[in-house]
Design an enzyme around this catalytic site. Sequence first.
Site, PDB file in Angstrom:
ATOM      1  N   GLY A  68      56.818 -38.379 116.335  1.00  0.00           N
ATOM      2  CA  GLY A  68      58.162 -38.948 116.268  1.00  0.00           C
ATOM      3  C   GLY A  68      58.963 -38.442 115.086  1.00  0.00           C
ATOM      4  O   GLY A  68      59.750 -39.188 114.496  1.00  0.00           O
ATOM      5  N   ALA A  69      58.793 -37.162 114.752  1.00  0.00           N
ATOM      6  CA  ALA A  69      59.429 -36.618 113.544  1.00  0.00           C
ATOM      7  C   ALA A  69      60.834 -36.089 113.779  1.00  0.00           C
ATOM      8  O   ALA A  69      61.442 -35.554 112.857  1.00  0.00           O
ATOM      9  CB  ALA A  69      58.556 -35.504 112.954  1.00  0.00           C
ATOM     10  N   SER A  70      61.364 -36.253 114.985  1.00  0.00           N
ATOM     11  CA  SER A  70      62.686 -35.688 115.244  1.00  0.00           C
ATOM     12  C   SER A  70      63.803 -36.490 114.573  1.00  0.00           C
ATOM     13  O   SER A  70      64.880 -35.962 114.326  1.00  0.00           O
ATOM     14  CB  SER A  70      62.945 -35.605 116.751  1.00  0.00           C
ATOM     15  OG  SER A  70      62.940 -36.895 117.330  1.00  0.00           O
ATOM     16  N   ASN A 124      53.611 -42.200 113.870  1.00  0.00           N
ATOM     17  CA  ASN A 124      54.829 -42.968 113.643  1.00  0.00           C
ATOM     18  C   ASN A 124      55.568 -43.303 114.939  1.00  0.00           C
ATOM     19  O   ASN A 124      56.284 -44.299 114.992  1.00  0.00           O
ATOM     20  CB  ASN A 124      55.746 -42.162 112.708  1.00  0.00           C
ATOM     21  CG  ASN A 124      57.193 -42.597 112.812  1.00  0.00           C
ATOM     22  OD1 ASN A 124      57.595 -43.600 112.249  1.00  0.00           O
ATOM     23  ND2 ASN A 124      57.986 -41.818 113.558  1.00  0.00           N
ATOM     24  N   SER A 182      54.133 -52.362 112.047  1.00  0.00           N
ATOM     25  CA  SER A 182      55.404 -53.063 111.894  1.00  0.00           C
ATOM     26  C   SER A 182      55.162 -54.455 111.334  1.00  0.00           C
ATOM     27  O   SER A 182      54.100 -55.050 111.568  1.00  0.00           O
ATOM     28  CB  SER A 182      56.095 -53.190 113.260  1.00  0.00           C
ATOM     29  OG  SER A 182      57.215 -54.049 113.200  1.00  0.00           O
ATOM     30  N   TYR A 222      55.316 -55.128 121.879  1.00  0.00           N
ATOM     31  CA  TYR A 222      55.413 -54.407 120.607  1.00  0.00           C
ATOM     32  C   TYR A 222      54.498 -55.029 119.561  1.00  0.00           C
ATOM     33  O   TYR A 222      53.700 -54.339 118.920  1.00  0.00           O
ATOM     34  CB  TYR A 222      56.868 -54.431 120.143  1.00  0.00           C
ATOM     35  CG  TYR A 222      57.173 -53.593 118.925  1.00  0.00           C
ATOM     36  CD1 TYR A 222      57.202 -52.204 119.006  1.00  0.00           C
ATOM     37  CD2 TYR A 222      57.475 -54.196 117.705  1.00  0.00           C
ATOM     38  CE1 TYR A 222      57.511 -51.431 117.900  1.00  0.00           C
ATOM     39  CE2 TYR A 222      57.784 -53.432 116.596  1.00  0.00           C
ATOM     40  CZ  TYR A 222      57.805 -52.043 116.696  1.00  0.00           C
ATOM     41  OH  TYR A 222      58.106 -51.285 115.590  1.00  0.00           O
ATOM     42  N   ALA A 258      51.932 -57.019 119.980  1.00  0.00           N
ATOM     43  CA  ALA A 258      50.531 -56.936 120.376  1.00  0.00           C
ATOM     44  C   ALA A 258      49.934 -55.578 120.042  1.00  0.00           C
ATOM     45  O   ALA A 258      48.826 -55.479 119.493  1.00  0.00           O
ATOM     46  CB  ALA A 258      50.391 -57.223 121.871  1.00  0.00           C
ATOM     47  N   LYS A 318      51.254 -53.183 117.980  1.00  0.00           N
ATOM     48  CA  LYS A 318      51.340 -52.860 116.556  1.00  0.00           C
ATOM     49  C   LYS A 318      50.277 -53.609 115.756  1.00  0.00           C
ATOM     50  O   LYS A 318      49.697 -53.064 114.808  1.00  0.00           O
ATOM     51  CB  LYS A 318      52.742 -53.174 116.015  1.00  0.00           C
ATOM     52  CG  LYS A 318      53.828 -52.208 116.481  1.00  0.00           C
ATOM     53  CD  LYS A 318      53.609 -50.798 115.948  1.00  0.00           C
ATOM     54  CE  LYS A 318      54.806 -49.892 116.215  1.00  0.00           C
ATOM     55  NZ  LYS A 318      54.633 -48.532 115.670  1.00  0.00           N
TER      56      LYS A 318
END
Length: 242
Positions: free
Chosen positions: A11-13, A78, A130, A142, A144, A146
């Site tokens: 997810g580095a964009s 990430n 998170s 989300y 659950a 994370k």
Amino acid sequence: MSERNVAIVTGASGGIGRAIAEAMLAAGHQVISLDRRLPDWTHANLEPVLVDLFDPKATADAARDVAARHEVSHIVHNAGIIRPNLIEQVTPDDIAALSQLHLGAALTLVQAALPGMKQRHFGRIVLIASRAALGAATRTAYSATKSGMLGMARTWALETAAHGITVNVVAPGPVETDMFHEVIPQGSPKVDQLARSIPVGRIGRPNDVARAVMFFSSRDADFITGQALYVCGGASIGSIAL
């Protein structure tokens, strides 16, 4: 032991992932970006790899390819998505999709890089969870998945510690990114309301998270593993107005 650092950052964009990748590049790392989108920015030591991390086979193929071509020393997982819904609207597909993205993709990447890390007796794995892992309304899938990262990281930390590999979690609170503004539109009064509810009085920035990742990623952080660091301005503690 080689001092060369090659980091996979998913997810580095953009957003937090971009901040992490830029911090690693600034520190002299080579960065392999795994994302569904090509970054709209470039660097001599940035290698973008297009992959849909929701797809287990595509993820496994990309992980094997990167591990075959590079001596991967760091993994920062990430990439994430929220899919907010009240209980009544959550679907099994939400749970399955976020389980693959947040947990399955992390497992696949680590499994591909782990033999090399063990051979070189060095590795740094950082999972981006998170503050919502502690619970948040509309975050069933989300929260659950994370929170699942916390147990997974602690287990991996126990299994890899003897090999010079550390596994830690960074758990951000609200951070101003495109994903944040998909939930709370930019300019909405809810942004200021949320900032006032955070003990330090502001929303987080991507670089706040990147600095925590760089701390865990250091070669000097070899006595720190299985830990979760909440980068949330105190939101994980809460406050009581008297």
